[in-house]
Design an enzyme around this catalytic site. Structure first.
Site, PDB file in Angstrom:
ATOM      1  N   GLU A  23       7.231  65.983  29.890  1.00 50.14           N
ATOM      2  CA  GLU A  23       5.866  65.613  29.502  1.00 50.14           C
ATOM      3  C   GLU A  23       5.799  65.103  28.062  1.00 50.14           C
ATOM      4  O   GLU A  23       4.879  64.387  27.705  1.00 50.14           O
ATOM      5  CB  GLU A  23       4.898  66.783  29.719  1.00 50.14           C
ATOM      6  CG  GLU A  23       5.046  67.928  28.732  1.00 50.14           C
ATOM      7  CD  GLU A  23       4.193  69.139  29.102  1.00 50.14           C
ATOM      8  OE1 GLU A  23       4.447  69.732  30.169  1.00 50.14           O
ATOM      9  OE2 GLU A  23       3.296  69.486  28.330  1.00 50.14           O
TER      10      GLU A  23
ATOM     11  N   LYS B 163       1.950  80.015  32.205  1.00 46.31           N
ATOM     12  CA  LYS B 163       2.429  79.788  30.838  1.00 46.31           C
ATOM     13  C   LYS B 163       3.049  81.062  30.286  1.00 46.31           C
ATOM     14  O   LYS B 163       2.529  82.163  30.514  1.00 46.31           O
ATOM     15  CB  LYS B 163       1.260  79.367  29.946  1.00 46.31           C
ATOM     16  CG  LYS B 163       0.602  78.073  30.385  1.00 46.31           C
ATOM     17  CD  LYS B 163       1.463  76.891  30.042  1.00 46.31           C
ATOM     18  CE  LYS B 163       0.839  75.596  30.530  1.00 46.31           C
ATOM     19  NZ  LYS B 163       1.634  74.419  30.165  1.00 46.31           N
TER      20      LYS B 163
ATOM     21  N   GLU C 255      10.004  75.486  32.378  1.00 48.77           N
ATOM     22  CA  GLU C 255       9.605  74.163  31.895  1.00 48.77           C
ATOM     23  C   GLU C 255       9.558  74.131  30.369  1.00 48.77           C
ATOM     24  O   GLU C 255       9.131  75.100  29.737  1.00 48.77           O
ATOM     25  CB  GLU C 255       8.212  73.890  32.480  1.00 48.77           C
ATOM     26  CG  GLU C 255       7.649  72.535  32.166  1.00 48.77           C
ATOM     27  CD  GLU C 255       6.382  72.295  32.994  1.00 48.77           C
ATOM     28  OE1 GLU C 255       6.305  72.730  34.162  1.00 48.77           O
ATOM     29  OE2 GLU C 255       5.455  71.688  32.448  1.00 48.77           O
TER      30      GLU C 255
ATOM     31  N   HIS D  15       4.108  65.672  35.479  1.00 46.74           N
ATOM     32  CA  HIS D  15       3.244  66.533  34.673  1.00 46.74           C
ATOM     33  C   HIS D  15       1.814  66.013  34.798  1.00 46.74           C
ATOM     34  O   HIS D  15       1.582  64.813  34.763  1.00 46.74           O
ATOM     35  CB  HIS D  15       3.685  66.455  33.207  1.00 46.74           C
ATOM     36  CG  HIS D  15       2.707  67.055  32.262  1.00 46.74           C
ATOM     37  ND1 HIS D  15       1.995  66.300  31.341  1.00 46.74           N
ATOM     38  CD2 HIS D  15       2.301  68.327  32.093  1.00 46.74           C
ATOM     39  CE1 HIS D  15       1.209  67.098  30.643  1.00 46.74           C
ATOM     40  NE2 HIS D  15       1.371  68.336  31.072  1.00 46.74           N
TER      41      HIS D  15
ATOM     42  N   ASP E 234       5.111  61.812  32.521  1.00 47.20           N
ATOM     43  CA  ASP E 234       3.696  61.961  32.168  1.00 47.20           C
ATOM     44  C   ASP E 234       3.115  60.558  32.093  1.00 47.20           C
ATOM     45  O   ASP E 234       3.619  59.716  31.336  1.00 47.20           O
ATOM     46  CB  ASP E 234       3.589  62.686  30.822  1.00 47.20           C
ATOM     47  CG  ASP E 234       2.168  62.813  30.323  1.00 47.20           C
ATOM     48  OD1 ASP E 234       1.745  63.942  30.071  1.00 47.20           O
ATOM     49  OD2 ASP E 234       1.494  61.770  30.153  1.00 47.20           O
TER      50      ASP E 234
ATOM     51  N   ASP F 144       6.264  78.037  32.151  1.00 50.72           N
ATOM     52  CA  ASP F 144       6.242  76.917  31.210  1.00 50.72           C
ATOM     53  C   ASP F 144       6.088  77.452  29.786  1.00 50.72           C
ATOM     54  O   ASP F 144       5.113  78.136  29.480  1.00 50.72           O
ATOM     55  CB  ASP F 144       5.046  76.018  31.572  1.00 50.72           C
ATOM     56  CG  ASP F 144       4.994  74.750  30.748  1.00 50.72           C
ATOM     57  OD1 ASP F 144       5.842  74.569  29.860  1.00 50.72           O
ATOM     58  OD2 ASP F 144       4.090  73.925  30.998  1.00 50.72           O
TER      59      ASP F 144
HETATM   60  C1  LIG Z   1      -1.919  71.444  26.370  1.00 42.25           C
HETATM   61  C2  LIG Z   1      -1.743  71.228  27.838  1.00 42.25           C
HETATM   62  O1  LIG Z   1      -2.709  71.928  28.553  1.00 42.25           O
HETATM   63  C3  LIG Z   1      -0.370  71.651  28.313  1.00 42.25           C
HETATM   64  O2  LIG Z   1      -0.266  73.044  28.258  1.00 42.25           O
HETATM   65  C4  LIG Z   1      -0.166  71.174  29.719  1.00 42.25           C
HETATM   66  C5  LIG Z   1       1.182  71.483  30.238  1.00 42.25           C
HETATM   67  O3  LIG Z   1       2.136  71.721  29.537  1.00 42.25           O
HETATM   68  C6  LIG Z   1       1.360  71.503  31.692  1.00 42.25           C
HETATM   69  O4  LIG Z   1       0.404  71.286  32.413  1.00 42.25           O
HETATM   70  O5  LIG Z   1       2.486  71.728  32.100  1.00 42.25           O
END
Ligand SMILES: C[C@H](O)[C@@H](O)CC(=O)C(=O)O
Length: 662
Positions: A305, A222, A276, A355, A328, A250
């Site tokens: 997602e 992330k 992402e 996702h 998703d 992401d």
């Molecule tokens: C809130 C979720 O955990 C989100 O962060 C999941 C996600 O975006 C992903 O797995 O890609």
């Protein structure tokens, strides 16, 4: 009972929440504190077979989805399964077009999440009735039957029913060979578990090593909080996973279009496979701009997602706004609509990489992706299923990932059935998890989960979460024997709705609450000493106000300067302050209780040696606190002759003990 007239007897819906935010699991740039949750549907039939389905949520708001499901339930209950499954597309269209509810969507947001939970439960039921895992049910359908479940309204300009049948038909002859390969090797997975934004760099590094050792070759991290921080973490990740393995990032929609391009250019040295959700999930043309800008860097754009329906996916595909299509399983209207997205993506030559960051998403998407491999795309090349290693233990048939590959599910259904114990523990708000822990239990938890591992970062969210949940409760447990209780007469009087700041609020809290301690068993009515004591010495509990009346603005005058001096942090200090008050008062209560025990003992002695009156005079003053606060102010008349004279009030005794101990 034949399946012919098998009716859906009831639709039950549950709000299930896991407190994942306490450890930063699932956190990203936008969802900084997700509590992985779901609205969970159980369809019951006369045959006993149940369909279980869910839609993923992040905690607060799940109750809204639950309500939406309840509002739609009349369209399901009472129907026979045959009526639904023989023309599933029409059923789906009716459900999503409910003539009044559709105004709330249509086909997006809460109502579509509700649709997904219901539709997923129906597919689970169908697969269970046929005793097949869902992927196998889909693979075994002939093309016409499969296509009969899809509503082509709004997408027939890019994909007709006939084209869809043609796509499926062209795979028919290869299905067996692909099934054999799938059963042997499984389907490749990547992990996001290494890179939640709330994780420390140290934890991310350890997890990268762990998943590398488990055979993973693709990792997602992330980003989007702070650029320097992203650079630091991506450097650490690359140091562990090397440069041959795939790395994705992401941002969960945190950037504007230009900002996304700049940010990712700054991270491009890390050889990113995809970025992402760089921007708003609704900004199709924005994604197209980003995709175009990043193409020369070899970085693809992945999204989906939060793409709310097949129409949006259609336009993303038409605009070349994504290179990786991330369906998703619980966001758009369940399996029926997802099948249409897979078929459209195939037509546009776009890879689907589902996702799965959420409850049950790994369990569900594996079925869809396996069907895609066997019946649609025929390849796993550059296609990969997300794997998030959370909450699988709650499922009867959890997904199985071995050597970084999902293994084809064998059990009948959509793998969405929770174990009964999960509801006992996590159903909100009555599951045992939500019976609030006492302050002592909180400290024990903080000690075991945070301090022992030197992870100070988890102290604050845990304390804050505890405080937020208990502060409005009428009873706050400090320990098994000690509670802070709202005084009955404080309702609406003591707490000012216009409290100016946290200190006013704290002052109000102190004024309107009292501390209640349970009397030790030995002194209770049924305890060894209980029956020997006079009635007034046998209270079930002792009560102490947290503030005496008239002692106004204690917090502002005394505590504020102290807290400011400490550069006070509300989140940590307030629970600590509560516990300190409790400890302090407990000390006083202990003294009070001690005096009660001594008094009781004295009384017994007195009753059995009625003539020796001088002992009490000699012995009594030896107990410092009782002597100081009661013998001095109140002549000890009641001790020689229980039943008349002033009897010591337990609350006063304890309070005076408290004052004395200060
Ligand atoms: C809130 C979720 O955990 C989100 O962060 C999941 C996600 O975006 C992903 O797995 O890609």
């Amino acid at each position: 009972m034949t399946t012919e007239n098998l009716k859906i007897l009831s639709l039950e819906v549950k709000d299930v929440r896991f407190p994942t935010s306490l450890n930063g699991h699932g956190s990203d740039a936008m969802h900084t504190d997700p509590d992985y949750s779901c609205a969970y549907v159980i369809l019951k039939t006369a045959k006993g077979t149940e369909g279980h389905g869910l839609t993923f949520t992040c905690g607060r708001g799940t109750e809204i989805v639950v309500k939406a499901i309840k509002s739609l339930s009349y369209m399901v209950v009472g129907q026979t399964v045959v009526e639904i499954f023989k023309d599933f597309a029409t059923f789906w269209r009716n459900l999503t077009s409910e003539t009044q509810i559709r105004w709330l969507g249509p086909e997006k947001g809460v109502t579509h999440l509700a649709t997904a939970a219901i539709i997923n439960a129906l597919w689970d039921l169908w697969a269970k009735l046929l005793n097949k895992p869902l992927w196998r049910l889909l693979v075994d359908m002939d093309p016409e039957q499969l296509v009969s479940t899809i509503d082509f309204r709004y997408i027939s300009d890019v994909l007709t029913k006939e084209e869809a049948i043609e796509i499926l038909r062209s795979s028919e002859s290869k299905k067996d060979e692909r099934t054999t390969k799938l059963l042997k090797k499984g389907y490749p997975a990547y992990t996001t578990q290494v890179g939640w934004l709330g994780y420390s760099t140290e934890l991310i590094t350890d997890l990268c090593q762990k998943y590398l050792d488990m055979g993973f070759t693709s990792f997602k991290v992330k980003v989007g909080g702070d650029l320097q921080d992203d650079i630091k973490r991506l450097t650490a990740v690359r140091n562990i996973i090397g440069w041959e393995n795939k790395l994705m990032v992401d941002a969960n929609q945190v950037w504007d279009v230009q900002e996304a391009i700049e940010w990712i250019k700054n991270l491009s040295e890390f050889k990113l496979h995809w970025v992402e959700e760089p921007t708003s999930p609704d900004d199709i043309l924005g994604h197209a701009t980003i995709a175009k800008a990043l193409k020369p860097l070899g970085i693809g754009v992945a999204t989906g997602e939060m793409c709310c329906n097949r129409v949006m996916f259609k336009q993303f595909l038409q605009a070349e706004a994504l290179q990786y299509c991330q369906i998703d399983s619980a966001r758009i209207g369940g399996v029926n609509e997802l099948l249409s997205v897979y078929l459209m993506a195939h037509k546009f030559g776009v890879k689907v990489c589902p996702h799965a960051g959420g409850i049950g998403l790994c369990e569900m998407v594996q079925h869809l992706q396996m069907w895609d491999y066997i019946s649609v795309s025929g390849t796993m090349r550059d296609r990969i299923i997300e794997y998030v290693d959370q909450q699988h233990e709650h499922f009867v048939d959890p997904c199985v990932v071995e050597n970084a590959c999902y293994q084809a599910p064998k059990a009948a259904g959509y793998s969405t059935t929770f174990l009964p114990d999960t509801f006992t523990k996590y159903e909100y708000p009555n599951g045992v998890t939500y019976a609030h822990p006492s302050a002592v239990e909180l400290f024990q938890d903080v000690y075991h989960t945070c301090l022992k591992e030197f992870s100070l970062g988890c102290v604050k969210p845990k304390s804050l979460h505890w405080l937020n949940t208990v502060i409005k409760e009428p009873v706050i447990k400090i320990s098994n024997d000690l509670e802070i209780v709202k005084t009955a007469d404080s309702e609406g009087v003591q707490e000012r709705s216009n409290a100016k700041d946290v200190f006013d609020a704290f002052e109000d809290f102190i004024q309107s609450h009292r501390l209640v301690a349970k009397v030790p068993e030995i002194l209770r009515l049924d305890g060894p000493l209980g029956s020997l004591l006079p009635r007034s010495f046998r209270p079930e509990e002792l009560t102490v106000p947290l503030a005496t009346t008239g002692r106004s603005r204690t917090v502002k005058k005394i505590i504020v300067p102290f807290l400011l001096g400490l550069k006070f942090k509300t989140a940590v200090i307030v629970p600590l302050a509560l516990a300190l008050i409790a400890l302090k008062t407990w000390k006083a209560l202990t003294l009070g209780l001690l005096s009660l025990v001594l008094t009781g003992a004295l009384l017994i002695f007195k009753l059995s040696h009625s003539k020796v009156t001088t002992y009490e005079v000699l012995h009594y003053p030896h107990h410092h606190h009782v002597d100081h606060h009661h013998v001095e102010h109140h002549p000890p008349t009641g001790w020689e002759h229980p039943g008349y004279g002033r009897q010591l009030d337990a609350q006063e005794l304890a309070y005076n003990g408290y004052v004395g101990s200060n």
